[in-house]
Design a protein around this motif. Structure first.
Motif, PDB file in Angstrom:
ATOM      1  N   LEU A   1      -0.676  -6.029  -6.569  1.00  0.00           N
ATOM      2  CA  LEU A   1      -0.756  -6.711  -5.278  1.00  0.00           C
ATOM      3  C   LEU A   1      -0.761  -8.224  -5.491  1.00  0.00           C
ATOM      4  O   LEU A   1      -1.409  -8.717  -6.420  1.00  0.00           O
TER       5      LEU A   1
ATOM      6  N   ARG B   1       2.071  -8.449  -0.736  1.00  0.00           N
ATOM      7  CA  ARG B   1       2.973  -7.407  -1.225  1.00  0.00           C
ATOM      8  C   ARG B   1       2.212  -6.396  -2.071  1.00  0.00           C
ATOM      9  O   ARG B   1       1.267  -6.760  -2.786  1.00  0.00           O
TER      10      ARG B   1
ATOM     11  N   ASN C   1       2.214  -6.138   3.737  1.00  0.00           N
ATOM     12  CA  ASN C   1       1.213  -6.088   4.790  1.00  0.00           C
ATOM     13  C   ASN C   1       0.784  -7.519   5.095  1.00  0.00           C
ATOM     14  O   ASN C   1       0.872  -8.397   4.230  1.00  0.00           O
TER      15      ASN C   1
ATOM     16  N   ALA D   1      -2.887  -4.629   2.334  1.00  0.00           N
ATOM     17  CA  ALA D   1      -2.085  -4.262   1.164  1.00  0.00           C
ATOM     18  C   ALA D   1      -2.882  -3.368   0.224  1.00  0.00           C
ATOM     19  O   ALA D   1      -2.356  -2.390  -0.330  1.00  0.00           O
TER      20      ALA D   1
END
Length: 327
Positions: free
Chosen positions: A251, A260, A310, A316
Protein backbone atom coordinates in the motif's frame (compact mmCIF):
# COMPACT_ATOMS: atom_id res chain seq x y z
CA UNK A 1 52.41 12.41 -18.90
CA UNK A 2 48.90 11.18 -19.81
CA UNK A 3 48.25 7.45 -19.72
CA UNK A 4 47.37 5.52 -22.88
CA UNK A 5 44.34 3.23 -23.11
CA UNK A 6 44.61 0.75 -25.95
CA UNK A 7 41.78 -1.04 -27.74
CA UNK A 8 41.30 -2.53 -31.19
CA UNK A 9 40.84 -0.66 -34.43
CA UNK A 10 38.10 -1.30 -37.02
CA UNK A 11 34.48 -2.03 -36.16
CA UNK A 12 33.77 -1.21 -32.53
CA UNK A 13 31.27 -2.61 -30.06
CA UNK A 14 29.51 -1.57 -26.90
CA UNK A 15 31.81 -3.44 -24.53
CA UNK A 16 35.10 -1.72 -25.31
CA UNK A 17 33.43 1.67 -25.69
CA UNK A 18 31.96 1.33 -22.20
CA UNK A 19 35.21 -0.11 -20.82
CA UNK A 20 37.14 2.91 -22.06
CA UNK A 21 34.54 5.29 -20.67
CA UNK A 22 34.68 3.66 -17.24
CA UNK A 23 38.47 3.85 -17.15
CA UNK A 24 38.33 7.56 -17.91
CA UNK A 25 36.22 8.14 -14.80
CA UNK A 26 39.23 7.15 -12.69
CA UNK A 27 41.76 9.78 -11.68
CA UNK A 28 44.60 7.68 -13.09
CA UNK A 29 43.06 7.64 -16.58
CA UNK A 30 40.94 10.79 -16.59
CA UNK A 31 43.02 12.45 -19.32
CA UNK A 32 44.17 9.23 -20.98
CA UNK A 33 44.59 9.02 -24.73
CA UNK A 34 42.64 6.29 -26.54
CA UNK A 35 44.73 4.40 -29.09
CA UNK A 36 42.91 2.02 -31.44
CA UNK A 37 45.13 -0.58 -33.06
CA UNK A 38 45.67 -4.30 -33.54
CA UNK A 39 49.43 -3.93 -33.92
CA UNK A 40 51.10 -5.72 -30.96
CA UNK A 41 53.97 -3.23 -31.06
CA UNK A 42 51.56 -0.31 -30.66
CA UNK A 43 49.56 -2.06 -27.94
CA UNK A 44 52.79 -2.76 -26.05
CA UNK A 45 53.21 0.99 -25.56
CA UNK A 46 49.81 1.31 -23.87
CA UNK A 47 49.43 1.51 -20.10
CA UNK A 48 46.24 -0.54 -20.18
CA UNK A 49 44.63 -2.54 -23.00
CA UNK A 50 41.01 -3.66 -23.38
CA UNK A 51 39.28 -6.04 -25.81
CA UNK A 52 42.36 -6.90 -27.86
CA UNK A 53 45.70 -8.67 -27.47
CA UNK A 54 44.54 -12.14 -26.46
CA UNK A 55 45.56 -11.73 -22.81
CA UNK A 56 43.69 -11.35 -19.54
CA UNK A 57 46.15 -10.36 -16.82
CA UNK A 58 45.03 -7.90 -14.17
CA UNK A 59 48.56 -7.29 -12.89
CA UNK A 60 49.73 -6.42 -16.40
CA UNK A 61 46.53 -4.39 -17.04
CA UNK A 62 45.52 -6.48 -20.06
CA UNK A 63 41.80 -7.18 -20.39
CA UNK A 64 40.87 -9.24 -23.44
CA UNK A 65 38.20 -11.93 -23.45
CA UNK A 66 38.50 -13.44 -26.94
CA UNK A 67 41.30 -15.92 -26.26
CA UNK A 68 40.76 -19.67 -26.12
CA UNK A 69 40.09 -20.92 -22.62
CA UNK A 70 38.81 -17.61 -21.25
CA UNK A 71 35.81 -18.24 -19.00
CA UNK A 72 35.73 -15.50 -16.38
CA UNK A 73 32.49 -14.50 -14.61
CA UNK A 74 31.70 -11.53 -12.41
CA UNK A 75 31.20 -13.76 -9.37
CA UNK A 76 29.99 -17.22 -8.44
CA UNK A 77 26.40 -15.93 -8.60
CA UNK A 78 26.60 -15.25 -12.34
CA UNK A 79 27.09 -17.54 -15.32
CA UNK A 80 27.60 -15.01 -18.11
CA UNK A 81 31.12 -14.80 -19.49
CA UNK A 82 32.65 -11.35 -19.17
CA UNK A 83 33.40 -9.03 -22.06
CA UNK A 84 35.96 -6.24 -21.79
CA UNK A 85 33.27 -4.09 -20.13
CA UNK A 86 32.68 -6.77 -17.51
CA UNK A 87 36.40 -7.21 -16.90
CA UNK A 88 37.00 -3.52 -16.35
CA UNK A 89 33.90 -3.29 -14.17
CA UNK A 90 34.92 -6.32 -12.12
CA UNK A 91 38.30 -4.80 -11.25
CA UNK A 92 37.52 -1.07 -11.21
CA UNK A 93 33.74 -0.82 -10.91
CA UNK A 94 33.57 0.17 -7.27
CA UNK A 95 35.93 3.08 -7.84
CA UNK A 96 33.99 4.06 -10.97
CA UNK A 97 30.76 4.12 -8.94
CA UNK A 98 32.35 6.33 -6.29
CA UNK A 99 33.66 8.69 -8.96
CA UNK A 100 30.32 9.07 -10.75
CA UNK A 101 28.15 9.22 -7.63
CA UNK A 102 30.29 11.54 -5.51
CA UNK A 103 27.28 13.56 -4.38
CA UNK A 104 25.68 10.46 -2.83
CA UNK A 105 28.48 10.17 -0.23
CA UNK A 106 28.32 6.38 -0.35
CA UNK A 107 29.68 4.18 2.41
CA UNK A 108 31.30 0.83 1.66
CA UNK A 109 28.05 -1.11 2.20
CA UNK A 110 26.19 1.10 -0.26
CA UNK A 111 28.96 0.76 -2.85
CA UNK A 112 28.82 -3.02 -2.49
CA UNK A 113 25.07 -3.04 -3.10
CA UNK A 114 25.40 -0.78 -6.14
CA UNK A 115 28.34 -2.77 -7.48
CA UNK A 116 26.25 -5.93 -7.74
CA UNK A 117 23.05 -4.15 -8.82
CA UNK A 118 24.72 -2.28 -11.67
CA UNK A 119 26.39 -5.43 -12.90
CA UNK A 120 23.16 -7.40 -13.11
CA UNK A 121 21.11 -4.49 -14.50
CA UNK A 122 23.60 -2.92 -16.95
CA UNK A 123 26.93 -4.64 -17.45
CA UNK A 124 25.82 -8.26 -17.67
CA UNK A 125 23.63 -7.50 -20.67
CA UNK A 126 26.60 -5.95 -22.48
CA UNK A 127 28.71 -9.01 -21.60
CA UNK A 128 26.05 -11.43 -22.78
CA UNK A 129 25.43 -9.73 -26.11
CA UNK A 130 29.12 -9.33 -26.92
CA UNK A 131 29.80 -13.00 -26.12
CA UNK A 132 26.72 -14.27 -27.95
CA UNK A 133 25.03 -15.59 -24.82
CA UNK A 134 21.28 -15.96 -25.34
CA UNK A 135 18.88 -14.64 -22.72
CA UNK A 136 16.60 -17.66 -23.13
CA UNK A 137 16.66 -21.20 -24.55
CA UNK A 138 17.26 -21.34 -28.30
CA UNK A 139 14.07 -23.34 -28.95
CA UNK A 140 11.91 -20.38 -27.86
CA UNK A 141 10.77 -18.17 -30.73
CA UNK A 142 10.86 -14.45 -29.81
CA UNK A 143 7.45 -12.82 -30.00
CA UNK A 144 8.93 -9.67 -31.58
CA UNK A 145 12.21 -8.11 -32.67
CA UNK A 146 14.09 -5.72 -30.40
CA UNK A 147 16.82 -3.45 -31.74
CA UNK A 148 16.74 -0.42 -29.45
CA UNK A 149 19.17 -1.65 -26.78
CA UNK A 150 22.47 0.00 -26.00
CA UNK A 151 24.62 -2.56 -27.83
CA UNK A 152 22.50 -2.22 -30.97
CA UNK A 153 22.67 1.57 -30.90
CA UNK A 154 26.44 1.52 -30.48
CA UNK A 155 26.67 -0.87 -33.43
CA UNK A 156 24.79 1.61 -35.61
CA UNK A 157 27.45 4.24 -35.01
CA UNK A 158 29.76 2.20 -37.24
CA UNK A 159 29.61 3.14 -40.93
CA UNK A 160 27.17 1.32 -43.17
CA UNK A 161 28.66 -1.18 -45.59
CA UNK A 162 28.19 1.33 -48.44
CA UNK A 163 29.43 4.40 -46.56
CA UNK A 164 32.98 5.73 -46.42
CA UNK A 165 34.63 4.94 -43.09
CA UNK A 166 35.44 8.53 -42.30
CA UNK A 167 37.09 9.21 -38.97
CA UNK A 168 36.63 5.95 -37.02
CA UNK A 169 38.23 7.44 -33.92
CA UNK A 170 35.57 10.14 -33.92
CA UNK A 171 32.88 7.50 -34.33
CA UNK A 172 34.37 5.58 -31.40
CA UNK A 173 34.34 8.76 -29.31
CA UNK A 174 30.61 9.01 -30.04
CA UNK A 175 30.20 5.40 -28.89
CA UNK A 176 32.04 6.17 -25.65
CA UNK A 177 29.81 9.19 -25.10
CA UNK A 178 26.66 7.17 -25.73
CA UNK A 179 27.58 4.29 -23.44
CA UNK A 180 28.92 6.70 -20.85
CA UNK A 181 25.77 8.78 -20.81
CA UNK A 182 23.58 5.75 -20.22
CA UNK A 183 25.89 4.21 -17.64
CA UNK A 184 26.22 7.49 -15.76
CA UNK A 185 22.46 7.91 -15.68
CA UNK A 186 22.06 4.37 -14.30
CA UNK A 187 24.73 4.88 -11.63
CA UNK A 188 23.12 8.14 -10.52
CA UNK A 189 19.64 6.62 -10.50
CA UNK A 190 20.66 3.62 -8.42
CA UNK A 191 22.77 5.72 -6.04
CA UNK A 192 20.41 8.66 -5.60
CA UNK A 193 16.96 7.09 -6.06
CA UNK A 194 17.02 3.28 -5.93
CA UNK A 195 19.26 3.01 -2.85
CA UNK A 196 17.30 5.54 -0.72
CA UNK A 197 14.17 3.68 -1.79
CA UNK A 198 15.54 0.49 -0.28
CA UNK A 199 15.64 2.16 3.14
CA UNK A 200 11.95 3.02 2.86
CA UNK A 201 11.09 -0.54 1.84
CA UNK A 202 13.20 -1.97 4.67
CA UNK A 203 11.29 0.18 7.17
CA UNK A 204 7.95 -0.89 5.72
CA UNK A 205 8.93 -4.55 5.75
CA UNK A 206 10.18 -4.38 9.32
CA UNK A 207 6.93 -2.76 10.46
CA UNK A 208 4.57 -5.01 8.49
CA UNK A 209 3.10 -6.71 11.57
CA UNK A 210 2.08 -3.27 12.88
CA UNK A 211 -0.06 -2.90 9.75
CA UNK A 212 -1.69 -6.33 9.79
CA UNK A 213 -1.19 -9.36 12.01
CA UNK A 214 -0.77 -11.59 8.94
CA UNK A 215 2.54 -9.89 8.10
CA UNK A 216 1.50 -10.06 4.43
CA UNK A 217 0.74 -6.37 3.91
CA UNK A 218 3.42 -3.70 3.69
CA UNK A 219 2.58 0.01 3.83
CA UNK A 220 4.73 2.94 2.73
CA UNK A 221 3.88 6.48 3.77
CA UNK A 222 5.48 7.77 0.57
CA UNK A 223 5.77 6.06 -2.79
CA UNK A 224 9.08 4.68 -4.01
CA UNK A 225 10.00 1.96 -6.54
CA UNK A 226 9.54 -1.09 -4.32
CA UNK A 227 9.23 -4.29 -6.39
CA UNK A 228 12.93 -4.95 -6.76
CA UNK A 229 13.64 -4.19 -3.11
CA UNK A 230 10.75 -6.15 -1.63
CA UNK A 231 11.92 -9.33 -3.33
CA UNK A 232 15.53 -8.90 -2.23
CA UNK A 233 14.66 -7.97 1.36
CA UNK A 234 12.11 -10.78 1.59
CA UNK A 235 14.60 -13.33 0.22
CA UNK A 236 17.15 -12.22 2.80
CA UNK A 237 14.57 -12.65 5.57
CA UNK A 238 13.42 -16.04 4.26
CA UNK A 239 16.97 -17.34 4.40
CA UNK A 240 16.85 -16.76 8.16
CA UNK A 241 13.25 -17.93 8.63
CA UNK A 242 11.86 -19.98 5.71
CA UNK A 243 8.52 -20.42 7.45
CA UNK A 244 7.47 -16.78 7.48
CA UNK A 245 4.66 -15.62 5.20
CA UNK A 246 5.46 -13.81 1.98
CA UNK A 247 4.23 -10.29 1.23
CA UNK A 248 1.02 -10.25 -0.81
CA UNK A 249 -0.02 -6.57 -0.99
CA UNK A 250 1.78 -3.24 -0.88
CA UNK A 251 0.00 0.00 0.00
CA UNK A 252 1.20 3.53 -0.81
CA UNK A 253 -0.16 7.02 -1.56
CA UNK A 254 -0.38 8.16 -5.18
CA UNK A 255 0.29 11.65 -6.57
CA UNK A 256 -3.33 12.74 -6.10
CA UNK A 257 -3.36 11.95 -2.39
CA UNK A 258 -5.42 8.78 -2.81
CA UNK A 259 -4.04 5.35 -1.89
CA UNK A 260 -3.12 2.33 -3.96
CA UNK A 261 -3.17 -1.33 -3.04
CA UNK A 262 -0.95 -3.35 -5.35
CA UNK A 263 -0.46 -7.10 -5.56
CA UNK A 264 3.15 -8.29 -5.32
CA UNK A 265 4.31 -10.06 -8.51
CA UNK A 266 5.49 -13.66 -8.29
CA UNK A 267 8.95 -12.45 -9.31
CA UNK A 268 10.46 -9.15 -10.48
CA UNK A 269 9.29 -8.27 -13.98
CA UNK A 270 6.42 -10.77 -13.92
CA UNK A 271 2.86 -9.77 -14.80
CA UNK A 272 1.56 -12.65 -12.64
CA UNK A 273 0.67 -11.65 -9.08
CA UNK A 274 1.05 -13.86 -6.01
CA UNK A 275 -2.55 -13.14 -5.03
CA UNK A 276 -4.41 -10.77 -7.37
CA UNK A 277 -7.21 -8.66 -5.99
CA UNK A 278 -10.51 -10.59 -6.05
CA UNK A 279 -12.01 -11.42 -9.42
CA UNK A 280 -15.43 -10.19 -8.31
CA UNK A 281 -14.00 -6.66 -7.82
CA UNK A 282 -12.07 -6.37 -11.06
CA UNK A 283 -13.05 -3.77 -13.62
CA UNK A 284 -15.51 -2.09 -11.24
CA UNK A 285 -15.21 1.53 -10.08
CA UNK A 286 -16.34 4.07 -7.52
CA UNK A 287 -19.65 3.57 -5.70
CA UNK A 288 -20.36 0.26 -7.43
CA UNK A 289 -17.03 -1.08 -6.17
CA UNK A 290 -17.61 0.28 -2.66
CA UNK A 291 -20.98 -1.45 -2.57
CA UNK A 292 -19.62 -4.76 -3.82
CA UNK A 293 -16.52 -4.78 -1.61
CA UNK A 294 -18.16 -3.31 1.47
CA UNK A 295 -15.37 -0.72 1.74
CA UNK A 296 -16.13 3.00 1.48
CA UNK A 297 -14.16 5.34 -0.78
CA UNK A 298 -13.22 2.86 -3.49
CA UNK A 299 -11.89 4.25 -6.77
CA UNK A 300 -11.10 1.26 -9.00
CA UNK A 301 -9.74 -2.27 -9.31
CA UNK A 302 -7.79 -3.03 -12.50
CA UNK A 303 -9.27 -5.71 -14.76
CA UNK A 304 -6.25 -7.95 -14.16
CA UNK A 305 -6.48 -7.52 -10.38
CA UNK A 306 -2.90 -6.34 -9.97
CA UNK A 307 -3.78 -2.91 -8.54
CA UNK A 308 -6.64 -0.94 -7.06
CA UNK A 309 -7.30 2.41 -5.44
CA UNK A 310 -9.15 3.95 -2.52
CA UNK A 311 -9.55 7.54 -1.38
CA UNK A 312 -8.00 6.88 2.04
CA UNK A 313 -5.24 4.93 3.73
CA UNK A 314 -7.75 3.09 5.91
CA UNK A 315 -9.85 2.23 2.88
CA UNK A 316 -6.90 0.79 0.99
CA UNK A 317 -5.91 -1.23 4.05
CA UNK A 318 -9.45 -2.56 4.40
CA UNK A 319 -9.42 -3.67 0.76
CA UNK A 320 -6.11 -5.46 1.25
CA UNK A 321 -7.26 -7.20 4.42
CA UNK A 322 -10.48 -8.40 2.77
CA UNK A 323 -8.63 -9.50 -0.35
CA UNK A 324 -6.32 -11.73 1.70
CA UNK A 325 -9.35 -13.89 2.57
CA UNK A 326 -10.79 -14.03 -0.96
CA UNK A 327 -9.92 -15.54 -4.35
Amino acid sequence: MPKIIGTHSGTFHCDEALACFMLRQLTEYSDAKIVRSRDPAVLETCDIVVDVGGVYDHEAKRYDHHQRGFDEQFSAEFKTKLSSAGLIYKHYGQDVIRAIAKEADLDSSAVDQLYKKLYESVIEGVDGIDNGVSQYPSDIEPAYKESTGLSARVGRLNPWWNQPEGDMDERFAQAMALTGSEFTERVRYYALSWLPGRKIVEQGYTGRFDIDKSGQIVLFDIFCPWKDHITTIEDEALEKNPEQAKIVYVLYPDTSGAWRVQAVPEKPGSFVSRHPLPESWRGIRDDALSERSGVEGCIFIHQSGFIGGNKTRDGALALARKALTMD
